[in-house]
Structures are given as structure tokens and as C-alpha cells.
Design an enzyme around this catalytic site. Structure first.
Site, PDB file in Angstrom:
ATOM      1  N   LYS A  85       0.832  -1.211   0.000  1.00 48.14           N
ATOM      2  CA  LYS A  85       0.000   0.000   0.000  1.00 48.14           C
ATOM      3  C   LYS A  85       0.863   1.256   0.000  1.00 48.14           C
ATOM      4  O   LYS A  85       0.690   2.153  -0.818  1.00 48.14           O
ATOM      5  CB  LYS A  85      -0.912  -0.003   1.235  1.00 48.14           C
ATOM      6  CG  LYS A  85      -1.580   1.322   1.512  1.00 48.14           C
ATOM      7  CD  LYS A  85      -2.502   1.264   2.715  1.00 48.14           C
ATOM      8  CE  LYS A  85      -1.889   1.673   4.022  1.00 48.14           C
ATOM      9  NZ  LYS A  85      -1.594   3.088   4.201  1.00 48.14           N
ATOM     10  N   ASN A  86       1.806   1.331   0.931  1.00 49.69           N
ATOM     11  CA  ASN A  86       2.542   2.585   1.101  1.00 49.69           C
ATOM     12  C   ASN A  86       3.492   2.871  -0.051  1.00 49.69           C
ATOM     13  O   ASN A  86       3.768   4.031  -0.345  1.00 49.69           O
ATOM     14  CB  ASN A  86       3.294   2.582   2.437  1.00 49.69           C
ATOM     15  CG  ASN A  86       2.327   2.710   3.606  1.00 49.69           C
ATOM     16  OD1 ASN A  86       1.147   3.008   3.411  1.00 49.69           O
ATOM     17  ND2 ASN A  86       2.820   2.466   4.811  1.00 49.69           N
ATOM     18  N   ARG A 101      -4.261  10.525   3.992  1.00 48.01           N
ATOM     19  CA  ARG A 101      -3.148  11.374   4.450  1.00 48.01           C
ATOM     20  C   ARG A 101      -2.041  11.450   3.406  1.00 48.01           C
ATOM     21  O   ARG A 101      -1.370  12.449   3.250  1.00 48.01           O
ATOM     22  CB  ARG A 101      -2.579  10.831   5.770  1.00 48.01           C
ATOM     23  CG  ARG A 101      -2.703  11.774   6.927  1.00 48.01           C
ATOM     24  CD  ARG A 101      -4.082  11.940   7.456  1.00 48.01           C
ATOM     25  NE  ARG A 101      -4.739  10.669   7.652  1.00 48.01           N
ATOM     26  CZ  ARG A 101      -5.963  10.502   8.088  1.00 48.01           C
ATOM     27  NH1 ARG A 101      -6.707  11.543   8.373  1.00 48.01           N
ATOM     28  NH2 ARG A 101      -6.481   9.320   8.243  1.00 48.01           N
ATOM     29  N   CYS A 129      -5.224  12.640  12.902  1.00 53.38           N
ATOM     30  CA  CYS A 129      -5.924  11.456  12.422  1.00 53.38           C
ATOM     31  C   CYS A 129      -6.005  10.437  13.532  1.00 53.38           C
ATOM     32  O   CYS A 129      -5.540  10.673  14.645  1.00 53.38           O
ATOM     33  CB  CYS A 129      -5.258  10.885  11.192  1.00 53.38           C
ATOM     34  SG  CYS A 129      -3.811   9.933  11.536  1.00 53.38           S
ATOM     35  N   ARG A 187      -0.447  14.603  12.597  1.00 51.71           N
ATOM     36  CA  ARG A 187       0.350  14.377  11.382  1.00 51.71           C
ATOM     37  C   ARG A 187       0.931  15.724  10.944  1.00 51.71           C
ATOM     38  O   ARG A 187       0.485  16.321   9.969  1.00 51.71           O
ATOM     39  CB  ARG A 187      -0.509  13.775  10.267  1.00 51.71           C
ATOM     40  CG  ARG A 187      -1.075  12.391  10.535  1.00 51.71           C
ATOM     41  CD  ARG A 187      -0.057  11.314  10.788  1.00 51.71           C
ATOM     42  NE  ARG A 187       0.307  10.505   9.656  1.00 51.71           N
ATOM     43  CZ  ARG A 187      -0.262   9.337   9.298  1.00 51.71           C
ATOM     44  NH1 ARG A 187      -1.269   8.866   9.973  1.00 51.71           N
ATOM     45  NH2 ARG A 187       0.180   8.654   8.275  1.00 51.71           N
ATOM     46  N   PRO A 188       1.948  16.224  11.667  1.00 52.47           N
ATOM     47  CA  PRO A 188       2.517  17.515  11.281  1.00 52.47           C
ATOM     48  C   PRO A 188       3.239  17.432   9.936  1.00 52.47           C
ATOM     49  O   PRO A 188       3.564  16.350   9.468  1.00 52.47           O
ATOM     50  CB  PRO A 188       3.507  17.818  12.412  1.00 52.47           C
ATOM     51  CG  PRO A 188       3.823  16.513  13.034  1.00 52.47           C
ATOM     52  CD  PRO A 188       2.658  15.609  12.788  1.00 52.47           C
ATOM     53  N   ASP A 200       5.882  19.800   9.333  1.00 50.55           N
ATOM     54  CA  ASP A 200       7.027  20.715   9.465  1.00 50.55           C
ATOM     55  C   ASP A 200       8.283  20.202   8.736  1.00 50.55           C
ATOM     56  O   ASP A 200       9.003  20.974   8.097  1.00 50.55           O
ATOM     57  CB  ASP A 200       7.331  20.992  10.944  1.00 50.55           C
ATOM     58  CG  ASP A 200       7.528  19.717  11.753  1.00 50.55           C
ATOM     59  OD1 ASP A 200       6.779  18.743  11.510  1.00 50.55           O
ATOM     60  OD2 ASP A 200       8.425  19.668  12.610  1.00 50.55           O
ATOM     61  N   LEU A 201       8.532  18.917   8.791  1.00 48.75           N
ATOM     62  CA  LEU A 201       9.751  18.388   8.162  1.00 48.75           C
ATOM     63  C   LEU A 201       9.630  18.405   6.640  1.00 48.75           C
ATOM     64  O   LEU A 201      10.611  18.637   5.929  1.00 48.75           O
ATOM     65  CB  LEU A 201      10.038  16.972   8.666  1.00 48.75           C
ATOM     66  CG  LEU A 201      10.270  16.873  10.180  1.00 48.75           C
ATOM     67  CD1 LEU A 201      10.364  15.421  10.630  1.00 48.75           C
ATOM     68  CD2 LEU A 201      11.537  17.629  10.576  1.00 48.75           C
ATOM     69  N   ASP A 227       3.391  -0.052  12.243  1.00 58.15           N
ATOM     70  CA  ASP A 227       2.213  -0.604  11.565  1.00 58.15           C
ATOM     71  C   ASP A 227       1.956  -2.074  11.914  1.00 58.15           C
ATOM     72  O   ASP A 227       0.946  -2.634  11.493  1.00 58.15           O
ATOM     73  CB  ASP A 227       2.362  -0.456  10.035  1.00 58.15           C
ATOM     74  CG  ASP A 227       2.142   0.982   9.583  1.00 58.15           C
ATOM     75  OD1 ASP A 227       1.707   1.813  10.401  1.00 58.15           O
ATOM     76  OD2 ASP A 227       2.411   1.279   8.400  1.00 58.15           O
ATOM     77  N   VAL A 286       6.401   6.000  17.654  1.00 61.97           N
ATOM     78  CA  VAL A 286       6.196   6.719  16.392  1.00 61.97           C
ATOM     79  C   VAL A 286       4.892   7.528  16.366  1.00 61.97           C
ATOM     80  O   VAL A 286       4.897   8.714  16.061  1.00 61.97           O
ATOM     81  CB  VAL A 286       6.278   5.753  15.184  1.00 61.97           C
ATOM     82  CG1 VAL A 286       6.132   6.515  13.869  1.00 61.97           C
ATOM     83  CG2 VAL A 286       7.601   4.985  15.190  1.00 61.97           C
ATOM     84  N   ARG A 312      -9.342  -0.107   3.756  1.00 64.64           N
ATOM     85  CA  ARG A 312      -8.412   0.914   3.256  1.00 64.64           C
ATOM     86  C   ARG A 312      -7.072   0.297   2.868  1.00 64.64           C
ATOM     87  O   ARG A 312      -6.402   0.786   1.977  1.00 64.64           O
ATOM     88  CB  ARG A 312      -8.138   1.952   4.362  1.00 64.64           C
ATOM     89  CG  ARG A 312      -9.138   3.058   4.481  1.00 64.64           C
ATOM     90  CD  ARG A 312      -8.630   4.099   5.459  1.00 64.64           C
ATOM     91  NE  ARG A 312      -7.206   4.287   5.248  1.00 64.64           N
ATOM     92  CZ  ARG A 312      -6.300   4.456   6.208  1.00 64.64           C
ATOM     93  NH1 ARG A 312      -6.668   4.497   7.467  1.00 64.64           N
ATOM     94  NH2 ARG A 312      -5.029   4.600   5.924  1.00 64.64           N
TER      95      ARG A 312
END
Ligand code: UD1
Length: 417
Positions: A24-25, A96, A120, A125-126, A128-129, A308, A330, A400
Site C-alpha cells: 500500500k505505502n 493522508r 488522524c 500528522r505535522p 514541518d519536516l 504498523d 512513532v 483501506r
């Protein structure tokens, strides 16, 4: 039974073979990266899951027409000229990974408008990076009304140090750097196998990326990328979920289509818990041990234990002979499943980032709710071992990320509707 629920009858040991689908990812980021070339990209081994269908909707909406082919591959056709930006908050909320259009759009057409994903189910889920990375390459960014507006006039490769090896930030920076003149160096980059698949994909398109799989990635920008055909790596999390299914149901499963090194952290823990695990030419064979031994687990970026897989392992540890400690490093909200497992008779206590799981003899079927994708999968696993029937509500979370989960489980002897 309610729509969007799964009904699982527990107590059937699972036996047989199962073939793992594409990751998926990796699939989601490759679908996004495909817009960086004009023409037809073909992706093989892409799982037919809800997240991929949402990504297809986004691609079609922005003008990159996508369709499934008869051989099961997906074609994504990016026309020459500009694509519309994927600004829908409704879709960003659902998926996301739509934040990956930041790097892909900037790389393609020097302008990106991306919805901030918000919080979420599994935690905040920032971005900034991601922003720090694209700014280091010369992008100007502004946040207004919940959207990131980014543009690039005189992009130049740069050096980016990530405070945390974020998967998404590494991917966004790699995609942008692939088309930005000069050399970009990403330090403390994420090392996940999906990052390596993205680099292989981009390099086959003509990019010059080296060092993925280590924590320093070097990218030399090129002017143009060309559309290609690529097969996505197998899903290590789906594989891990079936490995736990063998152990928790008291059965034996040969998990086929896996890259064993991607699963080493999971294999190591299953062995510590007393399961028999063997890598052979066809895949990974997992046989339940006589009892489940307690173990401690800390989630970490790859090659550490994957967040995960944390919920699935927690389900198995509920039935161990002793106490286990799980530390989630995480995502802060990954313990929402605890209340659901406790409803099934588990004994789990949570203190901040740490869960203490005291093993019990039996879990009992009842009505529970999937709070996120992996928690949903873990409830299915717990239900396989539970006495009686379990109804898992909100199973949409599971669809999903898992292709044909109930069909695959039923072929192994489960009773899932
Ligand atoms: C990806 C995976 C997800 C997996 C996660 C960690 C996809 C589509 N999703 O998510 O399944 O659980 O990697 O392996 O590939 N962070 C920041 N600032 C940022 C970005 C991230 O602080 O700008 C933090 C997050 O809050 C989180 C941690 O970094 O605590 C890891 O997030 P990240 O690696 O970015 O995960 P995703 O790419 O969103």
C-alpha cells in the site's frame, strides 16, 4: 449485521498458503510520483484497496486519467501541460498520503497547493519536516486557511537534516530533488523499503538518486523524467499480519510473495514468542508454538520494529503466558485498540507511550470497533482466536489497506463474513 462490519467466528486454526499483495505505502507514493512524467505510467502489483481507489479519484480529478487494465495493472496518463492541484480537504482527510503531492507537484510544475491533513486516528500528522525540506531546495511556502501554498522560482539542490526520519518527508524531498538542479543531500532520511522502491521507480524514469536504504540520500537533479512501467514491492505489513494470524489461530501458514529481509524485525519477535518461522524459496512459513511467550516490543523507524505491526502483535501478546511491555515511539494514538481488546477479555494497561499486556487464557467474542487500519486488522486477529463470534464495526478502516482480507482468511479456513 451492520453494513461495514465484519463477523468473525473464532476458534478455527488457519492452514495453507496465502499470496501477499503489493505494498500500500509504496503504491500510494508511486502513484503520486507518476505525475512527474508526461505520458502513460503503468504500475503492476498495485493492491485494489480503498486508499488506492481514493488516490485514483484524486489523480482523475487533477487531470491524470487513471484506469485499471485487464491484466490487473493500473495506467496513469499525465497529459503535457499543467495539472490541477489536489486541493480537496475531503480527500486529504480520507487519505493522508495526498500530502505527497507537495513534492510531486512542485517537481512537475513548480507550484503546489496541498491541504493540511489535520490530525488522524493514530496521532497528529505535522508537516514541518516536509516544509523544511522543500524550503531548503528553494521553495517558498505559505500556510493559509488550512492549505500549504508552495512555489519554486529558482530551485537549487540543498542539504536537509531531518530531525526525525519521516517517511513522507523523505519521499516529498526526494521527488522534488529529482527535478531540482544541483545536488540534494538528505541526512537522517527514512530507510523504509518503500523509500527504496520510490528511488528505483524514479531512477528508472531517469532520476539520479543514490543511498536509499541508508540514512544519507544523495539526489542529483535532472531536467526530465519519462513515464515507465514498474512492479510494486510486496506489502510487508500484510505479510506480517498473516504471520501473526498463523501464530494466534494455532495454525500454519506459508506466506508467499515476500521479501524476507523486510520482515526481519517481525520474524525475530515471533520467534522470541515461541512460533516456528522458516524462510524458504517460496516465502516465509509460520507455525504456531505450543504457547505464546511474553516479549517486549519498541516501535522504531525501519529497520526497527514497525509501528504498523504493533497492534497485531499486541493482539497476539494478549494470549501470552506472562507480561509484555510495548513502547510506541512513532504515533501517540496507537493504543486506542486497547479498550476494544479489553472488551474481549484482554488485560492491558496504558501509561503514556507504554502498554503493559498481561496474558490471559482466553479472549471472548463481542462487538468491537476498528479505530484505525492496523487496529482493525488486529481485532480480526484477536477474533480468530476468541471464543464465539466477534463483530468488528467500522471495518471500512480495514478495507483501506488490505486487499480481499476476508477472502484470503477464509481460504485458510477462517470463518469471516
Ligand atoms: C508512513 C506510512 C505509515 C507508517 C509511517 C511510519 C505511508 C502512506 N504511510 O506515514 O503507514 O505508519 O510512515 O512508518 O507511507 N513527523 C513530524 N513532522 C513531519 C512529519 C512527521 O513530526 O513533518 C512525525 C509524525 O508525527 C510521526 C513520525 O514523524 O510521529 C513518523 O511519521 P512519518 O514517518 O512521516 O509517517 P508518514 O509518512 O505519515
Amino acid at each position: 449485521m451492520l453494513k461495514d462490519s465484519l463477523l468473525v467466528e473464532g476458534g478455527h486454526p488457519l492452514y495453507g498458503k496465502v499470496r501477499v499483495s503489493g505494498a500500500k505505502n509504496a503504491g500510494l507514493v508511486l502513484m503520486t510520483a507518476s505525475i512527474m512524467a508526461d505520458g502513460e505510467t503503468i504500475l503492476d502489483n498495485l493492491p485494489r484497496i480503498r486508499d488506492v481507489e481514493v488516490m485514483i479519484q484524486i489523480l482523475n480529478d487533477i487531470g491524470a486519467k487513471s484506469k485499471w487494465n485487464e491484466d490487473g495493472s493500473l495506467s496513469i496518463c499525465s497529459p503535457a501541460g499543467s495539472l490541477k492541484n489536489p486541493t480537496s480537504y475531503e480527500l486529504a482527510k480520507k487519505l493522508r498520503a495526498s500530502n505527497l503531492f507537495l513534492g510531486a507537484m512542485l517537481g512537475r510544475q513548480a507550484e503546489a497547493v496541498v491541504s493540511l491533513p489535520g490530525g488522524c486516528d493514530i496521532g497528529s500528522r505535522p508537516m514541518d519536516l516536509h516544509l523544511k525540506g522543500v524550503q531548503a531546495l528553494g521553495a517558498e511556502t505559505q500556510i493559509e486557511h488550512g492549505y500549504i501554498y508552495a512555489s519554486m522560482k529558482h530551485g537549487r539542490g540543498g542539504r536537509v537534516y531531518l530531525d526525525f526520519p519521516s517517511v513522507g518527508a523523505t519521499e516529498n524531498i526526494m521527488m522534488l530533488a529529482a527535478k531540482t538542479p544541483g545536488i540534494t543531500i538528505i541526512e537522517n532520511a527514512a530507510k523504509e523499503p518503500e523509500i527504496v522502491d520510490l528511488a528505483n521507480f524514479l531512477n528508472a524514469m531517469g532520476a539520479k538518486i543514490r543511498g536509499t536504504g541508508t540514512d544519507v540520500i544523495k539526489v542529483e537533479g535532472v531536467e526530465e523524467l519519462k513515464a515507465i512501467r514498474h512492479a510494486i514491492i510486496p506489502d510487508r505489513i500484510e505479510a506480517g499480519t498473516f504471520m501473526v494470524a498463523a501464530a494466534i489461530s494455532g495454525g500454519e501458514i506459508l506466506v508467499e510473495n515476500v521479501i524476507p529481509t523486510h520482515l526481519h524485525p517481525v520474524v525475530a519477535k515471533l520467534k522470541e514468542m515461541g512460533a516456528f518461522v522458516e524462510e524458504n524459496d517460496q516465502g516465509i512459513l509460520v507455525r504456531a508454538g505450543e504457547k505464546v511467550m511474553p516479549v517486549d516490543i519498541k516501535t522504531l523507524p525501519y529497520p526497527g520494529f514497525p509501528t504498523d505491526m504493533q497492534s497485531q502483535m499486541m493482539a497476539l501478546l494478549c494470549l501470552s503466558r506472562g507480561s509484555s511491555i510495548i513502547v510506541e515511539n512513532v504515533f501517540e494514538n496507537r493504543f486506542q485498540i486497547v479498550d476494544e481488546l479489553n472488551r474481549m477479555g484482554a488485560k492491558i494497561k496504558v501509561e503514556g507511550h507504554t502498554a503493559v499486556v498481561e496474558g490471559v487464557k482466553t479472549l471472548y467474542g463481542t462487538r468491537v470497533k476498528a479505530t484505525d487500519l492496523r487496529a482493525g486488522a488486529a481485532l480480526v486477529l484477536a477474533a480468530l482466536a476468541a471464543r464465539g463470534q466477534t463483530v468488528i464495526e467500522n471495518a471500512i478502516h480495514i478495507f483501506r489497506g488490505y486487499e480481499n482480507l476476508s477472502e484470503k482468511l477464509n481460504q485458510l479456513g477462517a470463518k469471516v463474513q
